[in-house]
Motif scaffolding. Structure first.
Motif, mmCIF file in Angstrom:
data_model
loop_
_atom_site.group_PDB
_atom_site.id
_atom_site.type_symbol
_atom_site.label_atom_id
_atom_site.label_comp_id
_atom_site.label_asym_id
_atom_site.label_seq_id
_atom_site.Cartn_x
_atom_site.Cartn_y
_atom_site.Cartn_z
ATOM 1 N N THR A 125 -5.326 1.693 -9.265
ATOM 2 C CA THR A 125 -3.941 1.247 -9.083
ATOM 3 C C THR A 125 -3.061 1.751 -10.219
ATOM 4 O OG1 THR A 125 -4.645 -0.722 -7.873
ATOM 5 C CG2 THR A 125 -2.443 -0.764 -8.837
ATOM 6 N N LYS B 28 -8.395 -0.325 -2.610
ATOM 7 C CA LYS B 28 -8.538 -1.499 -1.745
ATOM 8 C C LYS B 28 -9.829 -1.494 -0.943
ATOM 9 C CE LYS B 28 -4.594 -3.545 -2.664
ATOM 10 N NZ LYS B 28 -4.566 -4.882 -3.314
ATOM 11 N N ASP C 166 0.803 -1.208 0.000
ATOM 12 C CA ASP C 166 0.000 0.000 0.000
ATOM 13 C C ASP C 166 0.842 1.268 0.000
ATOM 14 O OD1 ASP C 166 -2.163 -1.769 2.151
ATOM 15 O OD2 ASP C 166 -2.563 -1.293 0.061
ATOM 16 N N GLU D 75 -10.457 -1.076 -8.698
ATOM 17 C CA GLU D 75 -9.051 -1.244 -8.319
ATOM 18 C C GLU D 75 -8.077 -1.180 -9.496
ATOM 19 O OE1 GLU D 75 -6.110 -4.214 -5.752
ATOM 20 O OE2 GLU D 75 -8.274 -4.606 -5.848
ATOM 21 N N GLN E 227 -5.518 0.288 6.559
ATOM 22 C CA GLN E 227 -6.374 -0.880 6.711
ATOM 23 C C GLN E 227 -7.826 -0.470 6.902
ATOM 24 O OE1 GLN E 227 -6.873 -3.710 10.130
ATOM 25 N NE2 GLN E 227 -5.309 -4.818 8.981
ATOM 26 N N GLU E 228 -8.684 -0.984 6.058
ATOM 27 C CA GLU E 228 -10.095 -0.606 6.046
ATOM 28 C C GLU E 228 -10.810 -0.965 7.340
ATOM 29 O OE1 GLU E 228 -13.685 -0.890 2.790
ATOM 30 O OE2 GLU E 228 -12.429 -2.667 3.077
ATOM 31 N N ARG F 160 -4.358 4.336 -3.756
ATOM 32 C CA ARG F 160 -4.211 2.912 -3.453
ATOM 33 C C ARG F 160 -5.205 2.488 -2.364
ATOM 34 N NH1 ARG F 160 0.048 1.316 -6.396
ATOM 35 N NH2 ARG F 160 1.823 2.742 -6.662
ATOM 36 N N THR G 64 -13.562 -1.879 0.168
ATOM 37 C CA THR G 64 -14.524 -2.894 -0.281
ATOM 38 C C THR G 64 -15.973 -2.546 0.022
ATOM 39 O OG1 THR G 64 -14.324 -4.124 1.806
ATOM 40 C CG2 THR G 64 -12.802 -4.719 0.020
#
Length: 324
Positions: free
Chosen positions: A278, A222, A8, A274, A156-157, A218, A224
């Protein structure tokens, strides 16, 4: 085992190659004293006692903050001991400059001579070798910035959506690097802790904005679910591309800035996108690498009006003095 979020944007650290801050402070005494006055240092003792931190940990199912990699990644320096990762300090030297095992002796060895007898060619070869072994020196601004933003933009989600952690700091590379974390004392042999030059600040500002954009892209890629993480990261991207658009207008002699803005608008800030997000981040990354290699800030005077002033710096830089 490597900790961190290299995929990431951050440069992952390898606990097996961490030598710990004591190995650095043997020579860098003034820098160590500056570090001891920072939040980076204090997190080792303070974070496990912090009520908000423990509430987040509980929501994430983390029982002990110092024994779970979820927290270790960004808040501690972790060293491999008896085949287990063990936090040995807060955010320290190797958090920024890379795991030191392969380069620590090399970078300060003066090619087997002394500082006065080492030739210029030998010095250049030594630094080149240290770089190849993973040392991230101040001139490697893009890599340093990636380390900063790799944690200051939370990677981190679930940590945000489920744990209630902030999606990131109100971070910018100039304000935060010129405040309490400043330890620019080496070349004055500890006599002064000088701020970055005007040219250096321009590079800090520009590369920092670019890495903010890259990291945000990024992160959105990621994401969701429609939630706090996705929304906050999209907001960061939107803010960064607006600031970069202003920078492109202020410094038209740097075409790479406008190209970064183009990449930023080339992919929709939405879920399930994504590949395009990306690709946009990769394009920004290549431009940042080019900017870091091509420019030194001397020709970027147009950015001066955009750069945060000293009253915006985070914390107070330590003044060098007698070490007890």
């Amino acid at each position: 085992m490597a900790l961190g979020f290299a995929a990431d944007g951050a440069v992952a650290s390898d606990p097996a190659k961490i030598v710990g801050p004591n190995a650095c402070t043997e020579c860098h005494k003034q820098e160590a004293e500056a570090w001891k006055g920072t939040h980076h240092f204090k997190t080792f003792r303070e974070m496990p006692r912090n009520t908000k931190a423990n509430d987040i940990a509980k929501r994430m199912g983390v029982r002990r903050i110092k024994s779970e990699s979820l927290c270790l990644n960004c808040h501690f320096t972790v060293q491999q001991k008896d085949n287990k990762p063990e936090p040995v300090s807060g955010i320290s030297c190797e958090s920024c400059h890379g795991s030191g095992q392969d380069w620590i002796k090399l970078h300060g060895g003066f090619s087997g001579k002394t500082e006065k007898t080492e030739t210029k060619a030998e010095e250049e070869a030594r630094w080149k070798m240290a770089d190849s072994k993973g040392m991230i020196r101040p001139h490697s601004l893009y890599q340093l910035a990636k380390n900063c933003y790799g944690c200051h933009v939370v990677p981190q989600e679930d940590l945000v959506n489920k744990g209630g952690h902030k999606a990131g700091s109100a971070f910018d590379l100039v304000s935060w690097s010129q405040g309490e974390v400043r330890h620019n004392t080496w070349y004055s042999k500890g006599k002064d802790n000088v701020p970055a030059s005007a040219a250096r600040k321009r590079m800090l500002y520009l590369v920092g904005l670019g890495v903010e954009l890259e990291t945000g892209l990024r992160a959105v890629a990621k994401a969701t679910v429609r939630g706090a993480y996705a929304f906050e990261m999209a907001k960061r991207v939107d803010r960064a591309r607006k600031q970069l658009a202003a920078a492109a207008k202020a410094a038209p002699n740097v075409p790479e800035i406008a190209k970064m803005v183009e990449f930023a608008h080339s992919a929709g800030l939405k879920l399930n996108n994504e590949p395009f997000l990306t690709a946009a981040a990769d394009g920004v990354s290549k431009l940042l690498a080019s900017i870091s290699e091509t420019y030194d800030g001397s020709t970027l005077t147009g950015l001066d009006g955009l750069i945060p002033e000293p009253d915006k710096f985070v914390g107070t830089a330590r003044k060098p003095g007698t070490i007890n």
